[in-house]
Design a protein around this motif. Sequence first.
Motif, PDB file in Angstrom:
ATOM      1  N   LEU A   5       0.846  -1.189   0.000  1.00 54.34           N
ATOM      2  CA  LEU A   5       0.000   0.000   0.000  1.00 54.34           C
ATOM      3  C   LEU A   5       0.882   1.239   0.000  1.00 54.34           C
ATOM      4  N   VAL A   6       0.513   2.243  -0.802  1.00 53.71           N
ATOM      5  CA  VAL A   6       1.273   3.498  -0.894  1.00 53.71           C
ATOM      6  C   VAL A   6       0.327   4.670  -0.674  1.00 53.71           C
ATOM      7  N   LEU A   7       0.668   5.544   0.268  1.00 55.37           N
ATOM      8  CA  LEU A   7      -0.111   6.757   0.484  1.00 55.37           C
ATOM      9  C   LEU A   7       0.344   7.820  -0.516  1.00 55.37           C
ATOM     10  N   VAL A   8      -0.610   8.384  -1.261  1.00 53.13           N
ATOM     11  CA  VAL A   8      -0.298   9.360  -2.301  1.00 53.13           C
ATOM     12  C   VAL A   8      -0.447  10.772  -1.739  1.00 53.13           C
ATOM     13  N   HIS A  36      -1.078  -1.031  -4.411  1.00 51.08           N
ATOM     14  CA  HIS A  36      -2.307  -0.281  -4.196  1.00 51.08           C
ATOM     15  C   HIS A  36      -1.951   1.132  -3.767  1.00 51.08           C
ATOM     16  N   ALA A  37      -2.543   2.127  -4.419  1.00 49.00           N
ATOM     17  CA  ALA A  37      -2.313   3.525  -4.072  1.00 49.00           C
ATOM     18  C   ALA A  37      -3.546   4.075  -3.362  1.00 49.00           C
ATOM     19  N   VAL A  38      -3.316   4.912  -2.342  1.00 46.88           N
ATOM     20  CA  VAL A  38      -4.419   5.501  -1.573  1.00 46.88           C
ATOM     21  C   VAL A  38      -4.442   7.001  -1.810  1.00 46.88           C
ATOM     22  N   THR A  59      -4.143  -0.687  -8.491  1.00 49.41           N
ATOM     23  CA  THR A  59      -5.437  -0.278  -7.947  1.00 49.41           C
ATOM     24  C   THR A  59      -5.278   1.053  -7.236  1.00 49.41           C
ATOM     25  N   ALA A  60      -6.220   1.948  -7.480  1.00 50.82           N
ATOM     26  CA  ALA A  60      -6.234   3.238  -6.797  1.00 50.82           C
ATOM     27  C   ALA A  60      -7.463   3.301  -5.898  1.00 50.82           C
ATOM     28  N   HIS A  61      -7.245   3.514  -4.607  1.00 51.06           N
ATOM     29  CA  HIS A  61      -8.327   3.636  -3.643  1.00 51.06           C
ATOM     30  C   HIS A  61      -8.572   5.129  -3.412  1.00 51.06           C
ATOM     31  N   VAL A  62      -9.691   5.617  -3.872  1.00 51.20           N
ATOM     32  CA  VAL A  62     -10.035   7.035  -3.751  1.00 51.20           C
ATOM     33  C   VAL A  62     -10.993   7.174  -2.570  1.00 51.20           C
TER      34      VAL A  62
END
Length: 325
Positions: A5-8, A36-38, A59-62
């Motif tokens: 997981l990566v915090l954007v 996965h990007a947040v 995957t981008a979690h918006v």
Amino acid sequence: MTNVLVLVDHEGSQPYSTVPELLTLARSVAAGGEVHAVWVGEGWGPAAASVLASHGAGTAHVVTVEGADAHLTAATVDALRAVLERVDTHLLLVASTFEGKEAAARLAVLAGAGVVTDATTVEVGEDGRVVAGKAVLAGSWATRCAVTAPLAVVTVKPHAVLATGVEHAGEPAVVEHRVEASAAARAVQLLSRAPRPRGDRPALAEAEVVVVGGRGTNGDFAPVEELADVLGGAVGATRVATDEGWIGHEAQVGQTGVTISPRLYVGAGVSGAVHHRGGMDASVTVVAVNEDPDAPIFEFADYGVVGDLTEVLPALSAEIRRRRG
């Protein structure tokens, strides 16, 4: 193989320069798993999706946090907790900024995670544990920290990884989340927010080139600023220079100031005291200009010039301009 997981971090629709670096690192650690990007708050769109996809985010979690401003750290933590409930992972990567470290600490308390800050390397050992490398004690020791908790939260220094893209990148899958803000996030009311005006120079903590002026400038930062502009870098200062009022405190580099990790650090009139070195020890290449041949900075500089910075820096700027034509 593991999901990462990566915090954007972003301003509006534009991800910060640290994001491609974190995604590149995540790809290397995932080893076949998914990245996965947040994305927290407003600004999501095609431009953001393109940056994330081109650097390997599958995957981008918006996430929309309802009831609190998305810029609050507590709201960011609420968003991360919601995504962690949906994604099978034991590693979260965050940029090593003041905000990133605060979010990492808050999340660790709530999720029972282990935290490593200011890391320069991250890998997964044969036993499945996340191992992060970092320098400590003003760069005098290189350490490897293994996280024994189920979740590892690692803040990574800017420029620790060279960002690389992926070929034939497609659009990332988008998963939207709506999260109710926690009591901690609701406890703060943000009345107004005004980003600090930025000129043409890059932000100090993110710059690939930083030119730092110290006591030896005697308050004249013109040669320092000229060289920084020629190199496309940022201007920094030692604590002495900021305490004297020669430049704003936001430019201070050191243990009590901004921590930097540029690819090129130029110290002009900088002695290299331990509290300053603690804020720049991750610099890839260090160049020192000082009249004192016994200055401590020469002990760890890659290149050193014993001379007057008011003569050396203008000559260096002129030569760079000449070679660039």
